[in-house]
Structure formats: C-alpha cells, structure tokens
Design an enzyme around this catalytic site. Structure first.
Site, PDB file in Angstrom:
ATOM      1  N   GLY A  58       3.143 -24.520  27.906  1.00  0.00           N
ATOM      2  CA  GLY A  58       2.969 -24.724  26.623  1.00  0.00           C
ATOM      3  C   GLY A  58       3.670 -23.718  25.656  1.00  0.00           C
ATOM      4  O   GLY A  58       3.833 -23.805  24.286  1.00  0.00           O
ATOM      5  N   HIS A  59       3.926 -22.702  26.134  1.00  0.00           N
ATOM      6  CA  HIS A  59       4.470 -21.423  25.562  1.00  0.00           C
ATOM      7  C   HIS A  59       5.630 -20.820  26.083  1.00  0.00           C
ATOM      8  O   HIS A  59       5.450 -19.957  26.934  1.00  0.00           O
ATOM      9  CB  HIS A  59       2.981 -20.310  25.395  1.00  0.00           C
ATOM     10  N   ILE A  60       6.866 -21.270  25.539  1.00  0.00           N
ATOM     11  CA  ILE A  60       7.300 -22.070  24.779  1.00  0.00           C
ATOM     12  C   ILE A  60       7.855 -22.984  25.653  1.00  0.00           C
ATOM     13  O   ILE A  60       8.925 -22.512  26.353  1.00  0.00           O
ATOM     14  CB  ILE A  60       7.906 -21.371  23.661  1.00  0.00           C
ATOM     15  N   ILE A  65       7.795 -17.546  27.127  1.00  0.00           N
ATOM     16  CA  ILE A  65       7.641 -16.436  26.904  1.00  0.00           C
ATOM     17  C   ILE A  65       6.288 -16.335  27.099  1.00  0.00           C
ATOM     18  O   ILE A  65       5.170 -16.802  26.791  1.00  0.00           O
ATOM     19  CB  ILE A  65       7.811 -16.002  25.195  1.00  0.00           C
TER      20      ILE A  65
END
EC number: 4.2.1.59
Length: 155
Positions: A58-60, A65
C-alpha cells in the site's frame, strides 16, 4: 574483529544473532546484518529492501517506497543493538522517547540496500540514550536524524 579498520568485523553479525538481543520479529525486524561494531560507540547495520515486504502493498501502489518511519525504526534497531550490549544494560529493552532533526533525502525502494550508521551521543544513568543515525543507499544519504531512547522495565 580485524585490525584493518576499527569496528570492522571479520564476519558480519547475522540476523539470528541480532534477534538474540532485540525483540523485533517479522515484519518489524528491520536489520539483516551488523557490518561494523565498536562496543558502546557505534554500529553499522544493513537492511536489504525487498518487494515482498508487507508495507509495499500500500505504500505506494505502482511506485513502492519504504516508509520514512520504517527507515527511522531500522536505525533505532541498530541503536538497540549497541545499547543492549553495554555493561549493566544487558537484557534491557529501549523504546523510542523522541526523534529530532530527522530528514529524508532520497527514496528507498525494493532492490536497495540501506546501510545505517548509528553513533552514541550520550547515555545517562543507563536509562536514557541519545544517538545520531544516517542511512545511505549507494553512498547517498536517504535518512538522517537523532533518536532518543528510554529504558523500559517489563516486570
């Protein structure tokens, strides 16, 4: 240790040995090896960044990252490695008490190796410690800052 460079280890300290000193486990065990160690003063740790780590879901999306807070946590774990081996502080757990002057200078992405150098600034009464850390990728600073630790008693 070798005599080539103060703190240089003949063999890196593997994650299995690190986990004997720190309570962190997957997915929050963020130090894969200790490359250099000067007792009570400094340690250099390594974190291999892989796409399989859960935070990248979920990042990103489409542009993974490493979250900055996890970079700081990884440096803190290197600091914990130093603290838990200092005389009178064995078998202790040190938690974050604060962070200062933290800056993120470049993204850390899957495939990178984050090299974290953490140095002791002060230790007071074997309860409070202040350290400075710097994480680099390919010789470029990715994260830097100061960390404050407080010794916790679990009784």
């Amino acid at each position: 240790m070798t005599t080539e460079h103060p703190g240089t280890l003949a063999q890196p300290i593997p994650v299995e040995e690190i986990q004997k000193l720190l309570p962190h486990r997957y997915p929050f065990s963020l130090v894969d090896r200790i490359l250099e160690y000067i007792p009570g003063e400094k340690a250099v740790g390594l974190k291999n960044i892989t796409f399989n780590e859960p935070h990248f879901q979920g990042h990103i999306p489409n542009h993974p990252i490493m979250p900055g807070v996890l970079m700081v946590e990884a440096m803190a774990q290197v600091g914990g490695f130093i603290l838990t081996q200092m005389p009178g502080m064995e078998d202790s757990f040190f938690a974050f008490a604060g962070i200062d002057k933290v800056r993120f200078r470049r993204p850390v992405v899957p495939g990178d190796q984050l090299i974290m150098t953490v140095e002791v600034i002060t230790v007071k009464a074997k309860r409070i410690a202040k350290m400075k850390g710097c994480g680099t990728v390919d010789g470029q600073v990715a994260v830097e800052g100061e960390m404050l630790f407080s010794r916790l008693n679990f009784e």
